[in-house]
Write a protein that holds these residues in place. Structure first.
Motif, mmCIF file in Angstrom:
data_model
loop_
_atom_site.group_PDB
_atom_site.id
_atom_site.type_symbol
_atom_site.label_atom_id
_atom_site.label_comp_id
_atom_site.label_asym_id
_atom_site.label_seq_id
_atom_site.Cartn_x
_atom_site.Cartn_y
_atom_site.Cartn_z
ATOM 1 N N TYR A 11 -4.319 -0.345 -6.261
ATOM 2 C CA TYR A 11 -4.279 0.453 -5.038
ATOM 3 C C TYR A 11 -4.539 1.928 -5.267
ATOM 4 O O TYR A 11 -4.988 2.624 -4.376
ATOM 5 C CB TYR A 11 -2.931 0.283 -4.336
ATOM 6 N N ASP A 12 -4.186 2.431 -6.436
ATOM 7 C CA ASP A 12 -4.267 3.865 -6.638
ATOM 8 C C ASP A 12 -5.024 4.147 -7.914
ATOM 9 O O ASP A 12 -4.466 4.106 -8.987
ATOM 10 C CB ASP A 12 -2.855 4.441 -6.730
ATOM 11 N N SER A 59 2.873 1.632 -3.347
ATOM 12 C CA SER A 59 2.122 2.060 -4.531
ATOM 13 C C SER A 59 1.977 3.583 -4.555
ATOM 14 O O SER A 59 2.126 4.213 -5.590
ATOM 15 C CB SER A 59 0.756 1.377 -4.589
ATOM 16 N N THR A 60 1.718 4.179 -3.387
ATOM 17 C CA THR A 60 1.610 5.643 -3.321
ATOM 18 C C THR A 60 2.925 6.304 -3.714
ATOM 19 O O THR A 60 2.954 7.254 -4.502
ATOM 20 C CB THR A 60 1.311 6.098 -1.875
ATOM 21 N N SER A 86 4.650 10.436 1.209
ATOM 22 C CA SER A 86 3.243 10.231 0.864
ATOM 23 C C SER A 86 2.594 11.534 0.457
ATOM 24 O O SER A 86 1.747 11.582 -0.407
ATOM 25 C CB SER A 86 2.450 9.643 2.028
ATOM 26 N N LYS A 106 -4.620 10.186 0.381
ATOM 27 C CA LYS A 106 -5.595 9.130 0.553
ATOM 28 C C LYS A 106 -5.485 8.519 1.941
ATOM 29 O O LYS A 106 -4.472 8.563 2.598
ATOM 30 C CB LYS A 106 -5.360 8.072 -0.474
ATOM 31 N N GLU A 119 0.819 -1.204 0.000
ATOM 32 C CA GLU A 119 0.000 0.000 0.000
ATOM 33 C C GLU A 119 0.864 1.270 0.000
ATOM 34 O O GLU A 119 0.646 2.184 -0.803
ATOM 35 C CB GLU A 119 -0.893 -0.034 1.234
ATOM 36 N N VAL A 146 3.650 6.049 -7.487
ATOM 37 C CA VAL A 146 2.859 6.972 -8.307
ATOM 38 C C VAL A 146 3.448 8.373 -8.195
ATOM 39 O O VAL A 146 3.676 9.050 -9.192
ATOM 40 C CB VAL A 146 1.377 6.959 -7.879
#
Ligand code: ADP
Ligand code: MG
Length: 683
Positions: free
Chosen positions: A673-674, A225-226, A428, A632, A222, A229
């Motif tokens: 996830y995103d 993935s952030t 993040s 998020k 999790e 991106v």
């Protein structure tokens, strides 16, 4: 190959699941569960063990138990409100199954006379006999019942049994996804793959096992993935080619030498970093992060100066008009006379505005200050080279990217924020930008002493203020709400203004959210020019404005604010070179926890440290700026408990960036996830 072998299956509509009709689907949608993947994060809270069966004679009333019984006799009274009953037995006794509102046909089907059936539920006792009311777990196949059943935080209208059935179905059909992590990373989680991790996550035996490999792996997925991106957005922006800006260091140094203070080491360092970006052949997308009062404004104005000198225009966007005007005034003061400096404000009338826009489009303006109005569609810059955005911690990744696109390819972008956030969260929140940090405060700063006072000791505070005002000092008095709200027991700025005016005639002014802009500017200017001594206000003074002569701030109902917010408010004073005080007022004695928090504030004046400590006590959701930031909500990850995984994810991301590794293998991870629009450009 069926579609269940692909990650896309997980993004399919809930309708794909057996037993999920329109009704259930809509109920889940209300809970933000839009597809199969979303359902995976509805975790069991506990479970009921229905695996062991009892004999009727051993039943314990009030407990969930499982029994094997044989239905003996139906009794269907056919009178409204009287329930249907089925008398059942085993070789040790009898029990009634009782059904309200149910059809005879259904009952006959699930409890056929003479056949052994397994039932489970909470055992009751009525008229000398055991009974089971509206049993949900009934089956001739005991294996369906004799196991552990998860309990969920239920969505209204969806039963536990339903949840279990749906989740079981998903888990059974979980697609086998190719591993996206490197073997190095995978080793940290003992090689457990995504598929097995999800299965374990839903195994009732594993509830609360946050430290186990399966859980840690999912947390890492999790976070990673952030970061990925964000990193891709940053890489993409940095690939945008632009014309290099030529920095005239000699002129820059002249400007700096003429300031009435010396730059701190961190200011010098960040100016260098920015200059490197300005003179690079690719676009700058940089965040300048620094505590309140650390002197970000001058750094940004130096960048503006250099940009203008190399032949470009600059736009400076502030969150409020007051702040825009303050920056405007400062640049009027320090920039050469030949620079064309303009401000668009609510005061400028239509003709003025039109004139400004006209000049802007012909490059007769070098630098324009204003609020978001300066980026409306009709505003055309002839040769925009730099956008500076002050105090915009509220912008999320998407908005920032839009702004960056808006400026065009040759335009560099620089954002500033005074919201220090814990180290673990930087990636993040701001991972899409390069970051410069000012940690050092200007040397001439005196410490701000922080005190706490109970509200009924207001007399002491007044005494203190009298002394301060006699010495020529100015005071902010901050109240949380505009008007006395009927329900909420907040202090009111209006009331306080009246109260203070009686004690300090002609020395008090009031500002609140409803004060109009002209009035506001007038009041602030008068305060700046020392025309009165006490400014009562709501939290609107929070962002950015600089009043060197104010050195006392009173904050009422201080426990209504987060620590970082209190720190920001406190940062309004202590900008000059006299000692300052911040008095936090409370309605009642502090709880232990509140005392702990306030002590952090008393002992530190470092926003980074304060946010770190505050997060430990309150969790990250409440930190200032975090709620509005658009970041998020993590499903499993927790910046406090998983700090190590945040750091590991950052390290891995840097490795991938450095080695220029192909990220297409991460596609399922990112897509699952995103789901922000932004990623469609990426993979
Ligand atoms: P912030 O980082 O919160 O935006 P500002 O840029 O508004 O802080 O600076 C706060 C005050 O500190 C201003 O009055 C500014 O002139 C002053 N200042 C900035 N840099 C220095 C410095 N190096 N030495 C002394 N004062 C400084
Ligand atoms: Mg500022």
């Amino acid at each position: 190959m069926n579609n269940k072998s692909n990650y896309k299956y997980l993004l399919s509509d809930l309708n794909k699941l057996k037993g999920v009709g329109v009704k259930t689907k809509n109920l889940l949608k209300k809970k933000n569960v839009n597809n199969i993947f979303d359902l995976l994060w509805k975790l069991p809270k506990s479970y009921i063990d229905r695996s062991l069966s009892s004999k009727i004679k051993d039943l314990r009333i009030g407990e969930n138990q499982t029994i094997n019984i044989i239905p003996q006799k139906y009794s269907f009274p056919r009178i409204r409100n009287l329930p249907n009953r089925v008398l059942c037995s085993d070789d040790t006794g009898q029990i009634d199954c009782v059904f309200f509102n149910s059809y005879e046909g259904y009952i006959k089907k699930i409890l056929p006379i003479g056949k052994e059936v397994t039932i489970s539920g909470k055992i009751g006792f009525y008229r000398n006999k055991y009974q089971l009311t509206n049993p949900k777990y009934i089956s001739e196949d005991s294996s369906i019942i004799k196991k552990k059943h998860n309990t969920y935080e239920l969505t209204e209208g969806i039963s536990e049994k339903m949840y279990n059935k749906i989740i079981y179905q998903i888990i059974k059909d979980l697609p086998k996804l190719d591993e996206w992590h490197s073997s190095e990373i995978l080793k940290k989680f003992n090689g457990i793959n995504w598929n097995d991790s999800i299965k374990k996550l839903h195994n009732p035996e594993n509830i609360g096992k946050y430290k186990n490999d399966f859980y840690q792996r999912l947390v890492f997925d999790e976070i990673f993935s952030t970061f990925l991106v964000n990193s891709e957005i940053r890489k993409k922006i940095k690939k945008i080619k632009k014309t290099k800006k030529k920095i005239n260091i000699k002129k820059q140094n002249e400007l700096i030498e003429n300031l009435n203070f010396e730059l701190t080491n961190d200011q010098v360092k960040t100016i260098k970093e920015i200059n490197q970006d300005l003179s690079a052949p690719t676009k700058m997308f940089r965040l300048l992060q620094g505590d309140v009062g650390s002197g970000k404004t001058i750094v940004s104005l130096v960048a503006a100066f250099n940009t203008i000198n190399s032949g470009y225009q600059v736009a400076v966007l502030a969150p409020t008009e007051i702040l825009a005007r303050q920056h405007y005034n400062l640049s009027k003061k320090i920039f050469p006379k030949r620079f064309n400096i303009e401000l668009i404000s609510g005061k400028s009338d239509y003709k003025d505005k039109k004139h400004i826009l006209d000049k802007l489009s012909r490059h007769q303006i070098d630098i324009l200050f204003g609020t978001h109005a300066i980026f409306q569609n009709k505003v055309n810059y002839k040769k925009l080279g730099l956008i500076i955005i002050d105090e915009q911690h509220k912008f999320g990744v998407n908005q920032r990217k839009k702004l960056s696109d808006k400026g065009g390819d040759s335009c560099d972008v620089m954002l500033m924020t005074a919201t220090p956030i814990p180290r673990t969260l930087t990636m993040s929140m701001y991972g899409d930008m390069d970051i410069s940090i000012i940690r050092e405060k200007p040397k001439n700063r005196k410490i701000i002493k922080t005190y706490s006072k109970l509200e009924n000791k207001i007399e002491d505070v007044i005494k203190f203020l009298k002394k301060e005002i006699n010495q020529g000092n100015q005071v902010f008095w901050v109240c949380p709400l505009i008007e006395e709200s009927k329900k909420i027991d907040h202090s009111s700025a209006v009331e306080k203004f009246k109260y203070l005016k009686k004690i300090f005639p002609h020395q008090v002014a009031l500002l609140h959210g409803k004060t109009n802009i002209f009035e506001k500017e007038k009041t602030l200017n008068e305060f700046l020019n020392n025309k009165f001594k006490i400014l009562v206000s709501t939290t609107i003074i929070e962002v950015g404005i600089d009043f060197p002569n104010a050195n006392v701030i009173i904050i009422e109902n201080a426990n209504k604010f987060g620590l970082s917010q209190l720190h920001q408010l406190r940062g309004r004073v202590g900008r000059g070179n006299r000692e300052s005080a911040c008095i936090l007022m409370f309605k009642s004695n502090l709880t232990e926890n509140a005392k702990k928090r306030i002590n952090i504030l008393k002992n530190s004046n470092d926003g980074f440290e304060i946010s770190e400590e505050d997060m430990k006590i309150r969790g990250f959701g409440d930190l200032l700026g975090f709620k509005q930031s658009g970041i998020k909500n993590f499903k499993l990850a927790d910046p406090i408990h998983n700090a190590d995984l945040f750091l590991l994810a950052e390290k891995e991301m840097r490795r991938i960036e450095k080695s220029n590794e192909d990220i297409s293998k991460f596609k399922p991870l990112i897509k699952l996830y995103d789901r922000a629009d932004i990623i469609n450009d990426i993979v």
